[in-house]
Design a protein around this motif. Sequence first.
Motif, short mmCIF file in Angstrom:
data_model
loop_
_atom_site.label_atom_id
_atom_site.label_comp_id
_atom_site.label_asym_id
_atom_site.label_seq_id
_atom_site.Cartn_x
_atom_site.Cartn_y
_atom_site.Cartn_z
N GLN A 32 42.76 34.97 43.50
CA GLN A 32 41.39 35.42 43.67
C GLN A 32 40.98 35.11 45.10
OE1 GLN A 32 38.47 34.20 40.76
NE2 GLN A 32 36.79 34.61 42.16
N GLY A 51 34.68 36.56 45.16
CA GLY A 51 33.95 36.54 43.91
C GLY A 51 33.61 35.14 43.46
N PRO A 52 32.76 35.05 42.43
CA PRO A 52 32.34 33.74 41.90
C PRO A 52 33.55 32.89 41.49
CG PRO A 52 31.04 35.49 40.93
CD PRO A 52 32.14 36.15 41.71
N ARG A 68 35.47 37.98 31.12
CA ARG A 68 34.52 36.87 31.06
C ARG A 68 34.65 36.01 29.81
NH1 ARG A 68 30.19 40.47 31.47
NH2 ARG A 68 29.40 39.49 29.60
N ASP A 94 34.29 34.35 36.13
CA ASP A 94 32.87 34.03 35.90
C ASP A 94 31.97 34.93 36.73
OD1 ASP A 94 33.44 31.91 34.13
OD2 ASP A 94 33.88 30.60 35.84
N SER A 95 31.97 36.22 36.44
CA SER A 95 31.14 37.15 37.18
C SER A 95 30.42 38.07 36.19
CB SER A 95 31.98 38.00 38.13
OG SER A 95 31.21 39.06 38.65
N ASN A 96 29.14 38.30 36.42
CA ASN A 96 28.38 39.22 35.57
C ASN A 96 28.82 40.67 35.77
OD1 ASN A 96 26.90 37.16 34.39
ND2 ASN A 96 25.33 37.23 35.98
N GLU A 97 29.55 40.95 36.84
CA GLU A 97 30.05 42.30 37.09
C GLU A 97 31.40 42.57 36.42
OE1 GLU A 97 29.78 43.64 41.13
OE2 GLU A 97 27.93 42.51 41.46
N ASP A 127 32.72 42.39 41.42
CA ASP A 127 32.68 41.72 42.71
C ASP A 127 33.84 40.74 42.92
OD1 ASP A 127 31.82 39.86 40.86
OD2 ASP A 127 30.07 39.21 41.99
N VAL A 128 34.82 40.79 42.04
CA VAL A 128 36.00 39.92 42.13
C VAL A 128 37.17 40.71 42.71
CG1 VAL A 128 37.67 38.54 40.84
CG2 VAL A 128 35.25 38.49 40.19
#
Length: 130
Positions: free
Chosen positions: A40, A43-44, A61, A70-73, A121-122
Amino acid sequence: MGEKKDDWENTTWDDATSTASKSRTTMKAMKKAKPFFLEQVEGPGGRREFILDQDVMTVGRLPESEVRLDSNEVSRKHMLLKKIGDEYACTDMESHNGVFLNGIKIHSATLREGDTIQLGDVILIYHEGS
């Protein structure tokens, strides 16, 4: 009185060399074996690596995902990784934001060394093992 020779004194250099040679060969083989992994890079969660050590792995997730992001996207079940022979293939699991491989939206594809995978966003980079 006769002298008793220890067993090690009867060992020829060929026997010792053969054992040492086999040991070195085994160590080289062990050192060369590298795992498949995803790195990675954005991203978060920051920079980290995910070892791909199973034949089928989910990316998403959900806490039970083998590769948890751990990303809302990222969807709960975003992508499936499946080992086929000596390579991995990825498949979009009908995610909301899709899977982009080297900038192109895909449904499924076979991964190659250095491929960039974007999930929301990852951003992950695929590395082949040996």
